[in-house]
Structures are given as C-alpha cells and as structure tokens.
Design a protein around this motif. Sequence first.
Motif, PDB file in Angstrom:
ATOM      1  N   VAL A 473       0.797  -0.921  -0.045  1.00  0.00           N
ATOM      2  CA  VAL A 473      -0.195   0.462  -0.278  1.00  0.00           C
ATOM      3  C   VAL A 473       0.762   1.240   0.326  1.00  0.00           C
ATOM      4  O   VAL A 473       1.293   1.750   0.432  1.00  0.00           O
ATOM      5  N   ASP A 474       0.916   2.127  -1.454  1.00  0.00           N
ATOM      6  CA  ASP A 474       1.564   3.073  -1.443  1.00  0.00           C
ATOM      7  C   ASP A 474       0.182   4.577   0.220  1.00  0.00           C
ATOM      8  O   ASP A 474      -0.589   4.499  -0.917  1.00  0.00           O
ATOM      9  N   VAL A 475       0.542   4.723   0.360  1.00  0.00           N
ATOM     10  CA  VAL A 475      -0.151   6.159   1.158  1.00  0.00           C
ATOM     11  C   VAL A 475       0.203   7.344   1.047  1.00  0.00           C
ATOM     12  O   VAL A 475      -0.310   8.454   1.753  1.00  0.00           O
ATOM     13  N   ARG A 476       0.610   8.035  -0.050  1.00  0.00           N
ATOM     14  CA  ARG A 476       0.943   8.574  -0.632  1.00  0.00           C
ATOM     15  C   ARG A 476       0.383   9.778  -1.196  1.00  0.00           C
ATOM     16  O   ARG A 476      -1.045   8.901  -1.595  1.00  0.00           O
ATOM     17  N   GLU A 477      -0.184  10.918  -1.889  1.00  0.00           N
ATOM     18  CA  GLU A 477      -1.263  11.511  -2.737  1.00  0.00           C
ATOM     19  C   GLU A 477      -1.582  10.923  -3.806  1.00  0.00           C
ATOM     20  O   GLU A 477      -0.624  10.522  -4.513  1.00  0.00           O
ATOM     21  N   GLU A 478      -2.199  11.058  -4.259  1.00  0.00           N
ATOM     22  CA  GLU A 478      -2.595  10.367  -5.648  1.00  0.00           C
ATOM     23  C   GLU A 478      -2.058  10.627  -6.624  1.00  0.00           C
ATOM     24  O   GLU A 478      -1.279  10.217  -8.232  1.00  0.00           O
ATOM     25  N   GLU A 479      -2.351  12.442  -7.051  1.00  0.00           N
ATOM     26  CA  GLU A 479      -0.432  12.400  -8.127  1.00  0.00           C
ATOM     27  C   GLU A 479       1.297  12.255  -7.514  1.00  0.00           C
ATOM     28  O   GLU A 479       1.254  11.912  -8.500  1.00  0.00           O
ATOM     29  N   GLU A 480       1.385  12.213  -6.742  1.00  0.00           N
ATOM     30  CA  GLU A 480       2.874  11.860  -6.472  1.00  0.00           C
ATOM     31  C   GLU A 480       2.881  10.007  -6.722  1.00  0.00           C
ATOM     32  O   GLU A 480       3.563   9.683  -7.106  1.00  0.00           O
ATOM     33  N   PRO A 493      -4.807   7.100   0.118  1.00  0.00           N
ATOM     34  CA  PRO A 493      -3.741   8.586   0.909  1.00  0.00           C
ATOM     35  C   PRO A 493      -3.691   8.435   1.937  1.00  0.00           C
ATOM     36  O   PRO A 493      -4.562   8.003   2.495  1.00  0.00           O
ATOM     37  N   LEU A 494      -3.026   8.526   2.914  1.00  0.00           N
ATOM     38  CA  LEU A 494      -3.337   8.484   4.433  1.00  0.00           C
ATOM     39  C   LEU A 494      -4.130   9.289   4.689  1.00  0.00           C
ATOM     40  O   LEU A 494      -4.609   8.439   5.820  1.00  0.00           O
ATOM     41  N   GLY A 495      -5.147  10.541   4.601  1.00  0.00           N
ATOM     42  CA  GLY A 495      -5.930  10.805   4.742  1.00  0.00           C
ATOM     43  C   GLY A 495      -7.255  10.088   4.460  1.00  0.00           C
ATOM     44  O   GLY A 495      -8.143  10.531   5.171  1.00  0.00           O
ATOM     45  N   GLU A 564      -6.080  -5.782  -8.686  1.00  0.00           N
ATOM     46  CA  GLU A 564      -7.593  -5.838  -8.487  1.00  0.00           C
ATOM     47  C   GLU A 564      -8.408  -4.404  -7.819  1.00  0.00           C
ATOM     48  O   GLU A 564      -9.147  -4.575  -7.834  1.00  0.00           O
ATOM     49  N   TYR A 565      -6.698  -3.570  -8.404  1.00  0.00           N
ATOM     50  CA  TYR A 565      -7.531  -2.435  -8.318  1.00  0.00           C
ATOM     51  C   TYR A 565      -7.240  -1.207 -10.280  1.00  0.00           C
ATOM     52  O   TYR A 565      -6.331  -0.617 -10.015  1.00  0.00           O
ATOM     53  N   PRO A 566      -8.406  -2.003 -10.638  1.00  0.00           N
ATOM     54  CA  PRO A 566      -7.740  -1.458 -12.466  1.00  0.00           C
ATOM     55  C   PRO A 566      -7.487  -0.450 -12.601  1.00  0.00           C
ATOM     56  O   PRO A 566      -6.309   0.713 -12.990  1.00  0.00           O
ATOM     57  N   SER A 567      -7.718   0.719 -11.703  1.00  0.00           N
ATOM     58  CA  SER A 567      -8.127   2.274 -11.805  1.00  0.00           C
ATOM     59  C   SER A 567      -6.836   2.808 -11.099  1.00  0.00           C
ATOM     60  O   SER A 567      -6.422   3.980 -12.039  1.00  0.00           O
ATOM     61  N   GLN A 568      -5.486   1.700 -10.765  1.00  0.00           N
ATOM     62  CA  GLN A 568      -4.991   2.123 -10.400  1.00  0.00           C
ATOM     63  C   GLN A 568      -3.523   1.621 -11.182  1.00  0.00           C
ATOM     64  O   GLN A 568      -3.701   1.537 -11.547  1.00  0.00           O
ATOM     65  N   GLY A 569      -1.884   2.294 -11.029  1.00  0.00           N
ATOM     66  CA  GLY A 569      -0.561   1.510 -11.535  1.00  0.00           C
ATOM     67  C   GLY A 569      -0.340   2.586 -12.369  1.00  0.00           C
ATOM     68  O   GLY A 569      -0.404   3.857 -11.561  1.00  0.00           O
TER      69      GLY A 569
END
Length: 572
Positions: A473-480, A493-495, A564-569
Amino acid sequence: MRPKRVLIIGGVAGGASCAARLRRLDEQAEIVVFERGPYPSFANCGLPYYVGDAISDEAKLLVATPELFRTRFNIEVRAEQEVLGINREERKIEVKDLRKGSVYQEAYDALVLSPGAVPIRPVLPGVDLAGIFTLRNIPDSRAIREWIRGTSAKKAVIIGGGFIGLEMAENLARRSLQVTIVEMCDQVMPPLDREMAEYVYVHLLDNHVSVQLADAVARFNGSEGRVTSVETQSGARLQADLVILSVGVKPETKLAKDAGLELGSRGGIRVDESMKTSDPCIWAVGDAVEVRDTVTGEFCLVPLAGPANRQARIAADAICGRPARFRGVQATAVCGVFGLTVATTGVSEKRLIQAENTNYEAVYLHPTDHAGYYPGAKAMHLKLIFRRSDGLLLGAQAVGEQGVERRIDIISFAIQKGSTVFDLEEAELCYAPQFGTAKDPVNLAGMVAANVLRGDVRLAKWSDLPGCGAFLVDVREEEEFKRDSIDGAINIPLGQLRRRLSELPRDRPIWVNCGVGQRSYYAVRVLQQYGFAARNLSGGYKTWEAWYPDGLPSGNAEIAHAEEYPSQGRAA
Ligand code: FAD
C-alpha cells in the motif's frame, strides 16, 4: 643522561606528525626522519585536486619543509633517503642516500615505522604502457598533469570506483577529459551498501561520467608504447589516452617483514594499543599497520589520514612514557564528487551479512540538511545500522549535497563512544534554520530506529520485496502515486486510510510505503492498532528507487495486486 635518539621511517602523514609530537614532549630527544621521496610532509589528500587544477600551485601541497622542521622543531628531516633494513639486535637502520648512492647506518633508541602503503598495480597484459598511472605522491600527480598537457589527452579510463577513483573522475572531468570508470563490484564506492551507492552512480552519469560496473580489466592495449585502450572482461573496448589505476593499496611492510616483526592476518604490521610492534623498541603507525575495528573488534586495514595522525600521536606519547591507547578505527570517511558528498562510518549492512550477523536493523531517512522553509535546503539520504538486541550503533552512510559529513561525524563519535540509537534521539545539537532542523537528521535517525526497537513500528526489508507475497500500500497522494510507484502497489492516501480499511486484507502482511517513510510510519501505526499485520518500508519511494532502479526483477512480482485495482498503477 644521554638524550633519546628516535628515528622515524616515512616523513609524511604519520611520520611527520609523530616527529612533531615527540618534540613537544621531549625537548632533548634527537629526532631524525628518513623520507624516500623528495618531499616530506606533503598533502597526499590534495593530490587529485592538484591533478584537476583546483589546486594549481604545487607548493601549496607542501605542508612543512625540512627547513621548517629544522628551525621550528629542531627535527632533522632527510629527504631522498631510503631505509633499506633494520638491525634489531644492534638497534640500527641501514639507509641509502638516493642522491649520492651511498649507504650508511644510524643507531636508534626508539624507531617508528610510518612507511605507508603502495598502490596496487594489477598484473595484467599492457599494465606497463606509458600513460597508465597510480597516484600516491607529488611526482605521480605531476606526471599525470604533464601527460595530460603533453599528449592533449581527451579520454581517461579510471580503474576502480572507490574514493580515489571518484575524486580522480571529478578532477579529470574538470580538465575536460571524457571519463569512464571501470569497477569490478556491482556498485561504485564499495564501502557503502549498494543501494546507497546508487545515488552516487546516478550522479556520476548525470555528470557525463560513464561507469562500467561488475566488469574488470582484461588487458591494456597500446601503440608505440602508449596506452590506447582498455579491454574489459565483458568484451568492452574503451578508448584511453590516460589510465588511472585506483584499485586499492597494500601496506608497505617489507622492512618490518625482513626485520622479523610480527605481521597480522590482513598483511599489516601488528601493533598493540600503544602502537608498539612485537619489538619493544619499535613502533608503527599509519597505512602500514593493522588495528582493531571499533565495531567488530577484528583487526583491519584502514588507510586513512585521520587514523595515521592519531596513531602517530599515540606512538609519540608511548615513546615518551605517557600512557596512551589507540581506540581503534571505524573507517569514517568522506568523499566529494561533482558537488555530492558521500560519507560513511562503522560497518555496512553487507559486511554484517557476510559475517552472518543477523542481530541488526537498518533504517533509511531522507531529511533536509536544514529547515525546509529556509532557502537552499537539500535532502540527504541517510542509512543507520544498529544492533537489534540493544540499539547499539553499528554504522551509518549518507549521501547528499549539504550537511552530510556533519551528521556522519556525529554518528561516528557516537559509535566510538559505544552509544545507542536512544542516545541519538537525545543528542543535543546546535540549530538555527540555515544550519539544521530542530529535530536534526541525527535525532531523526535515532527516533526512527528507536521506534523500531520499542515495537512502535515493524519494518519490512527492501531486500525481501521480490516475491514477498505482501500486500503493498502506497499512502502518498494520488498525484504523487501517478507520477511513479512501486511495482504492484495500490494507492490509499493517508488521509483516506481510516475509512478504507475494509479494502485491506487481514490474512496477509501489509507493507506500506510513502515518499520518504514518514507518512507510511503514521499509516503503520494506524493499521497496527486496527489489528493489521502492517510493516513500514523504511525510506519510502526514495529508497525504492535506489534499491530497484530497474523495477522488481521479472518473475518476482507476486506482490502485485494492482490488477485488483485497475484504476490504479503507474501513469503512462
Ligand atoms: P604516507 O603518508 O603515505 O607516508 C609514507 C611515506 O613513507 C611515503 O612518503 C614513503 O615515501 C615513505 N617511505 C616508505 N618506505 C620508506 C623507506 N623504506 N624509507 C624511507 N621512506 C619510506 N585519507 C583521508 O583520510 N582522506 C582523504 O581525503 C585522503 N585522500 C587521499 C588521496 C590520495 C591521492 C592518496 C594517495 C591518499 C589519500 N588518503 C586520504 C590517505 C592518506 O593520505 C593516508 O592514509 C596517509 O597518508 C597515511 O599516512 P602514512 O604516514 O601511513 O603514509
């Protein structure tokens, strides 16, 4: 009483320091220094910068002349005098006057050996061609300068990517040579751990230095007696008008060995804590001796100027009957390369692994050298290694543009004093915004490490990442995250973490990362308290880039759950 007669072999770092200290302690002693080369007391460490013309006046390299030794200290320094042998029974040395060719003897009450080390010249075809140099003294550096000028050299190949190799790379580049480094290890700066050396490697490439890693020289080719190219074992053929051999040094022990003095298992002269050899009238210091490693307790060779000078002082004290004890070495060293500072102290992780020592942890940080709000702050990369059982400090490495050597110096002294990570947490260090942060990188390193030992955060090992089966799990913001991310990680994201806990598995480990390891620490604290088996990837994405610059090795991407999270990557 007859004044004591002390003879010193070698008149540079250790020899000159020992002579000066002796005089301060004993005004009556007769002190004679024998130096084989033309210049006693010169600045070896400045030689690369003389080659690069950062120091253009050769005279600046001469720290003290024989004349100054005579007038200021009443010490006789004889240059171009080579000591050929030691007669221990008669307490005499045999000396050759290299100017006249004559040989004479001198008697001593105490003898100090500070003959240094010799650069290793690998036995390879073509190694004696003109244009292939080692760098140890002023005549060597002068010869390199003259070669560059005389041949209008354009391309240099440096064999060995350690401290001197990198300093030479910078200095030859400064003289507009195109530089290639050939290094046998799979990293530059072998004393560092590979991932810490990665920052240096990238910086070299950014500065147009080619680096051939995990490759060794097979032969040197030449034409009309002059080197023209270097062939490597991988089959590369590198054009070369100039070659620098910087593959290490070996202790100069011939005199000691011929005299029957005890040598150690590493090939250096064996001395006790007062720098006394196996002969009660002979002391030895500097690159030629083996000393104890403060951290491991093992004998080692550490050819550096700091230890040589400290040992010289100890030997002088001991000769004058003062209680003196050398504490050992930690190989604390620093090197500048194209504006980057690289510093290290104590043991590296790879040495612990080689020694099959598993009682340690390592944390990574990327703090700024001074307060981020004050102009000019720069991040540094810091790795702290400590004993898992009690937090004893074992080693540290740092790379960055500013403030690196200060932090390593502090940790070095802490290691020498047997301090722990808990001491670093509490270290009181000076602070103002332009110099540091209220929680200095040294404090932060201690805090991060202490968090691990107190069980506040469990660490995931970067080396275990390929095929680890953990949920990343990467807890940075989406843009990062979209800019770039660890192979197979998903982004929360952490928030958003607390409201998205249901997306996380409870039946497998969760490894968390962020940019530099801080937000992921907060996330791990949250997850641990909700009963997840969460661990922190120390140092975050910045450390990932150093560990896996080419991504995870293929076939090992079992951690991948991005599907499992196709919107990501990763962003395209
Ligand atoms: P040396 O200073 O090398 O002195 C030994 C002397 O003994 C030599 O001049 C030699 O001619 C003489 N000698 C040997 N045998 C005989 C004999 N039989 N008779 C008479 N004379 C003899 N260290 C650092 O900590 N930081 C640095 O930045 C750094 N940079 C370096 C850069 C270069 C290019 C080099 C070569 C070294 C550098 N070092 C650095 C290492 C540092 O210079 C050495 O660790 C230090 O000089 C060792 O001191 P020493 O007295 O043992 O040997």
